[in-house]
Design a protein around this motif. Sequence first.
Motif, PDB file in Angstrom:
ATOM      1  N   GLY B  94       0.833  -1.215   0.000  1.00 45.23           N
ATOM      2  CA  GLY B  94       0.000   0.000   0.000  1.00 45.23           C
ATOM      3  C   GLY B  94       0.858   1.252   0.000  1.00 45.23           C
ATOM      4  N   THR B  95       1.903   1.237   0.809  1.00 40.80           N
ATOM      5  CA  THR B  95       2.789   2.397   0.880  1.00 40.80           C
ATOM      6  C   THR B  95       3.523   2.595  -0.440  1.00 40.80           C
ATOM      7  OG1 THR B  95       3.070   1.851   3.204  1.00 40.80           O
ATOM      8  CG2 THR B  95       4.595   3.464   2.283  1.00 40.80           C
ATOM      9  N   ALA B  96       3.952   1.465  -1.001  1.00 41.91           N
ATOM     10  CA  ALA B  96       4.634   1.544  -2.291  1.00 41.91           C
ATOM     11  C   ALA B  96       3.687   2.092  -3.352  1.00 41.91           C
ATOM     12  CB  ALA B  96       5.158   0.164  -2.697  1.00 41.91           C
ATOM     13  N   ASN B  97       2.416   1.737  -3.261  1.00 41.50           N
ATOM     14  CA  ASN B  97       1.431   2.248  -4.210  1.00 41.50           C
ATOM     15  C   ASN B  97       1.314   3.768  -4.159  1.00 41.50           C
ATOM     16  OD1 ASN B  97       0.758  -0.183  -5.326  1.00 41.50           O
ATOM     17  ND2 ASN B  97      -0.944  -0.572  -3.922  1.00 41.50           N
ATOM     18  N   VAL B  98       1.437   4.301  -2.931  1.00 39.53           N
ATOM     19  CA  VAL B  98       1.386   5.751  -2.788  1.00 39.53           C
ATOM     20  C   VAL B  98       2.518   6.390  -3.588  1.00 39.53           C
ATOM     21  CG1 VAL B  98       1.563   7.674  -1.151  1.00 39.53           C
ATOM     22  CG2 VAL B  98       0.288   5.596  -0.529  1.00 39.53           C
ATOM     23  N   ALA B  99       3.703   5.768  -3.461  1.00 40.57           N
ATOM     24  CA  ALA B  99       4.859   6.283  -4.201  1.00 40.57           C
ATOM     25  C   ALA B  99       4.627   6.173  -5.703  1.00 40.57           C
ATOM     26  CB  ALA B  99       6.121   5.523  -3.788  1.00 40.57           C
ATOM     27  N   LEU B 100       4.004   5.075  -6.133  1.00 44.80           N
ATOM     28  CA  LEU B 100       3.723   4.899  -7.557  1.00 44.80           C
ATOM     29  C   LEU B 100       2.826   6.012  -8.068  1.00 44.80           C
ATOM     30  CD1 LEU B 100       3.035   1.062  -8.039  1.00 44.80           C
ATOM     31  CD2 LEU B 100       5.023   2.383  -8.777  1.00 44.80           C
ATOM     32  N   ASP B 101       1.836   6.330  -7.269  1.00 41.64           N
ATOM     33  CA  ASP B 101       0.877   7.368  -7.634  1.00 41.64           C
ATOM     34  C   ASP B 101       1.562   8.724  -7.700  1.00 41.64           C
ATOM     35  OD1 ASP B 101      -1.092   9.581  -6.611  1.00 41.64           O
ATOM     36  OD2 ASP B 101      -2.327   8.020  -7.572  1.00 41.64           O
ATOM     37  N   GLU B 102       2.372   8.972  -6.669  1.00 42.24           N
ATOM     38  CA  GLU B 102       2.975  10.296  -6.516  1.00 42.24           C
ATOM     39  C   GLU B 102       4.052  10.568  -7.570  1.00 42.24           C
ATOM     40  OE1 GLU B 102       2.077  12.531  -4.426  1.00 42.24           O
ATOM     41  OE2 GLU B 102       3.722  13.994  -4.382  1.00 42.24           O
ATOM     42  N   TYR B 103       4.885   9.555  -7.809  1.00 36.31           N
ATOM     43  CA  TYR B 103       6.051   9.821  -8.645  1.00 36.31           C
ATOM     44  C   TYR B 103       5.945   9.271 -10.054  1.00 36.31           C
ATOM     45  CZ  TYR B 103       7.871  11.170  -4.178  1.00 36.31           C
ATOM     46  OH  TYR B 103       8.026  11.785  -2.982  1.00 36.31           O
ATOM     47  N   LEU B 120      -9.909  -0.364   1.888  1.00 33.85           N
ATOM     48  CA  LEU B 120     -10.515  -1.466   2.637  1.00 33.85           C
ATOM     49  C   LEU B 120      -9.483  -2.550   2.998  1.00 33.85           C
ATOM     50  CD1 LEU B 120     -13.049  -2.680   3.835  1.00 33.85           C
ATOM     51  CD2 LEU B 120     -13.506  -3.768   1.632  1.00 33.85           C
ATOM     52  N   VAL B 121      -8.804  -3.068   1.961  1.00 35.73           N
ATOM     53  CA  VAL B 121      -7.885  -4.175   2.222  1.00 35.73           C
ATOM     54  C   VAL B 121      -6.787  -3.746   3.189  1.00 35.73           C
ATOM     55  CG1 VAL B 121      -6.184  -5.709   1.155  1.00 35.73           C
ATOM     56  CG2 VAL B 121      -8.390  -5.311   0.042  1.00 35.73           C
ATOM     57  N   LEU B 122      -6.251  -2.579   2.969  1.00 38.71           N
ATOM     58  CA  LEU B 122      -5.187  -2.112   3.862  1.00 38.71           C
ATOM     59  C   LEU B 122      -5.671  -1.991   5.292  1.00 38.71           C
ATOM     60  CD1 LEU B 122      -3.279  -1.723   1.489  1.00 38.71           C
ATOM     61  CD2 LEU B 122      -2.730   0.539   2.369  1.00 38.71           C
ATOM     62  N   ASP B 123      -6.868  -1.489   5.446  1.00 40.01           N
ATOM     63  CA  ASP B 123      -7.417  -1.340   6.794  1.00 40.01           C
ATOM     64  C   ASP B 123      -7.581  -2.695   7.470  1.00 40.01           C
ATOM     65  OD1 ASP B 123      -7.653   1.412   7.047  1.00 40.01           O
ATOM     66  OD2 ASP B 123      -9.604   1.151   8.048  1.00 40.01           O
ATOM     67  N   VAL B 124      -8.142  -3.618   6.692  1.00 39.27           N
ATOM     68  CA  VAL B 124      -8.389  -4.940   7.268  1.00 39.27           C
ATOM     69  C   VAL B 124      -7.065  -5.612   7.642  1.00 39.27           C
ATOM     70  CG1 VAL B 124      -9.210  -7.262   6.755  1.00 39.27           C
ATOM     71  CG2 VAL B 124     -10.598  -5.273   6.132  1.00 39.27           C
TER      72      VAL B 124
END
Lengths: 266, 721
Positions: B94-103, B120-124
């Motif tokens: 999930g964190t890596a996805n944030v980087a993908l989105d940002e950069y 949802l998945v990350l929360d669970v």
Amino acid sequence: MNIVVCLKQIIDYEIPPRAFRIDRQKKKPAMPDASLVIGPFDENALEVALQLREKAGGGRITAVSMGPESAIEALRKALAVTADEAVLLSDPAFSDLDPFGTARVLGAAIKKLGGADLVLTGRQSGDWDAGQVGQLLAEELGAPCVNFAFRAEPGGDGRVRLYKETPGGAEILEAGTPVVATVTNAETNQLRLAKVRDLMAANRKPVPTWSAADLGLDPAALAAGRIEVLDLYVPTYDARCEFVTGETPEDKASALARRLVELKLV
Amino acid sequence: MDLSNPMREVYWNITGKNLMYVLLVPVLVAFFRGFYSKYRLWKIGRPTRRRDNWRRRLAGFFRGAVVQEKNFRDRYSGWMHFFIWGGMLVLFIGTANVALDEYLGVPTMEGLFYLYFQSLVLDVFGLLAIVGLAMALYRRYVVRPPRLHRTPQDAVFLGLLLLVLVTGFVIEGLRIAVTEDPWAAWSPVGWAFAAAFRATGMAAETMVGLHRFSWWFHLALAFAWIACVPYTKLTHLVTSPANIYMRSLGPKGRLEPINLETAEFLGASNLRHFTWKQLFDLDACTECGRCQDACPAHATLKPLNPKAVVLDLRDYMHEYGPLYLRRAQDDPWAAPAETPDGRPVPVMVGAVIAEDALWSCTTCRACMEACPVEIEHVPAIMDMRRFLAMDQASMPEGMADAIRSLETRGHPFRGTGGARTDWLQGLDVPVLDLSAGGGTRGAAGGAGADGAGPDADFDVLWWVGCAMAFDERNQKVARSLARVLHRAGVRFAILGNREKCTGDAARRIGHEYLFQTLAGENVATLNQALGNGRPRRIVTACPHCYNTLKHEYPDFGGHYDVVHHTEFIRELVDSGRLKLDGEVRETITFHDPCYLGRYNDVYDAPRKTLKDLSGAEVREIERARESSFCCGGGGALVFVEERIGTRINQTRARQAAETGARTVCTACPFCMTMLADGLKTTSGDEVQALDLAELVDRATAPAGPAAVGAGTGASPGDGSR
């Protein structure tokens, strides 16, 4: 300190009596597949020598065996537990020698080695169990003899301290050199296992063979001391079971008494 | 905000986020430096090949590191660990996805992917990770099972991780509370946190400030945790999966041979003598203690604990390994003698690992079977034993006697006063004659059934084994098996006096030299016996012989088709050659011999046969199959008097008796010796030990009066010894 250990190679003494085979004609054991081992007390003697060398912080151990060529294996085993050198005494003239003849050959070999401060033998061989060679060897070398030693230590002034088994204890003796000791078994002198490196090195070490000629011995003179085996057999023990019958206990008792009288047992 | 496109503002409320990357630099430096220094320590070890056959390795990796089958053998820890690592993995993605989105502009933070996965998945999974951590804390600090020890490290990194997760939800909750996120329901845990914050009546500005603080705090904690990885047992995040990938693919029962001609050292007495993989093992340990629970020596209070062996060696490597990196001048295989400040370096074998610990190992392999990360304890222990046995000629007295006897007599039973063919008196057992001319001859004193002929007519060579030939109790098993083979019409022969110990005893003591001598002689004999004519099999009733013949002789030029008698009997029953008609009214439990089960995966053949016995009721011991508890006789310990702790064989006998069975069936002569003794001393004559061959002998005996007395396996007409 120069130490000589005399070893005899014998047929494995753990062979069970019922597996023991004899050639009645040749009057010799007939067991070509049997393992050959060092006599048990000779192993103790070797261990006593090794411990003495450790305690003395040095010294030279020579293993000597009189026997057929196969006895080289016994000597290699001695080299494997770090005896410094080994000599095989082998000659047709040496076969079937009595204890006097054996002592003469061993004595000649020890003299050829330049003598020894301490000569160790097993208290008896482990096959014929005559138990005489040690003492006769002392006679041969003109040295005192200590019997049933189980431990040796360096004593004062170049002497050897020997621990001798006595009923219920030990006697401690100090002897000047040269001295001969026959060794008996004790908890402390079971022969150690060889380290593999030493075992492999022992297989590469040369073991000289000395004949009667090398020792300056006259085969004819030795022949006088040859043992003749008149007969050789495995003793058999027979047991039979016989039932004594009778109607009443009294009948049985008298029948038993009659039978015992018949058998000349009472 | 476009309500048709779910999303959230990345880095909301965060300014100067690039500071994060500045902070990341020291973290990465610490991380890679840590692993590099470990890598240098592993390289102290000798080379070994562990990267071949990637398909099989990958398959094993999937089962061991992804599905984590072994972890789930203990359900609680299986789920616990799955929650934690699964949670961490998903959150990391999930964190890596944030980087993908940002950069990189990958739209991971919007749309359905954002809703389903990033929210949802990350929360669970975050919640599951918290649950897993709670389970871990509960178990380690409340339940306190003996296999887990407690170090400050454990508390720190469990606490740290919990804090990372909780602060993550705090951040999410504060963001939701302040921004009134319309998709908050997709982040149920964050939503709950938000509700809690609102309920406190906290001012919005406070929440914004708190959010900013929490964000940086969370980041700092996560970074600290990452930096810790190579310096704590968190190393296992990297090393354990790698260790599973690099596990041994060879036959489980094969020890690595030593080339004695070229060997510059014998066995392992310092780190240089191990392979790099054996050193890598040490850093792969997760300290879970499953090996400790599995170890029969540990269970009976011996000074051996496989977990301690690994951890003590690991600590030794971490403390003194760096000294090994300065190569010694004279002997390249020597250990460093002292530290730069003059302290002596402890001796690895003797001080770091006690000799008594090494001699307590039955080589039963229970530790390796239990280890979820495929650490290879037994070969390491064996290497240290090899050092003691060969370099030092030091071993327990019973083993020394076995070695002496093997050297001169080719069997390990000192003072038996027996001969190898005593057991076949009165039986028609053909002995192969390998002298010129060949053929078989009847046993000495036997019926004199000459199977003569230059090409002896046998299909199966029966490798009897020393224990079967010399040990009185096991001779009865051999006689039973001889009868069974006759009834099935098997044309077999034995080697008689030409058979020597396979050398298993010598090898497991650590005396590789003697083992190789015996192996060489036996391979020559077997190649002669099996060489010409049709392909023939070897059958043996001893799992130790079985393992050696099958897996270890190939290294010495002996390639044979070997079956254990339990497998062979099964074949004979399946093919109808053996009919189990006779009644065997017994409650039976089966004790798995280590060298048959764990070493060779033969679990079902004997069980099937037992179930086929009419009238028999089969019960399982709690520790059966893969988790079977050793009888105490493996690793040549059958020859050693057990002086420390309680007796392994009695412990096992009690476990077997607890099933209520009156017969403990086994299929190994050493198990027989140990269990018969253990049962006698714990339950008198109530429970008997029988070999499978003896039960099958009863079930196949010709009809008539009960042919077999309890526990004797002898039929009328047998000469009793």
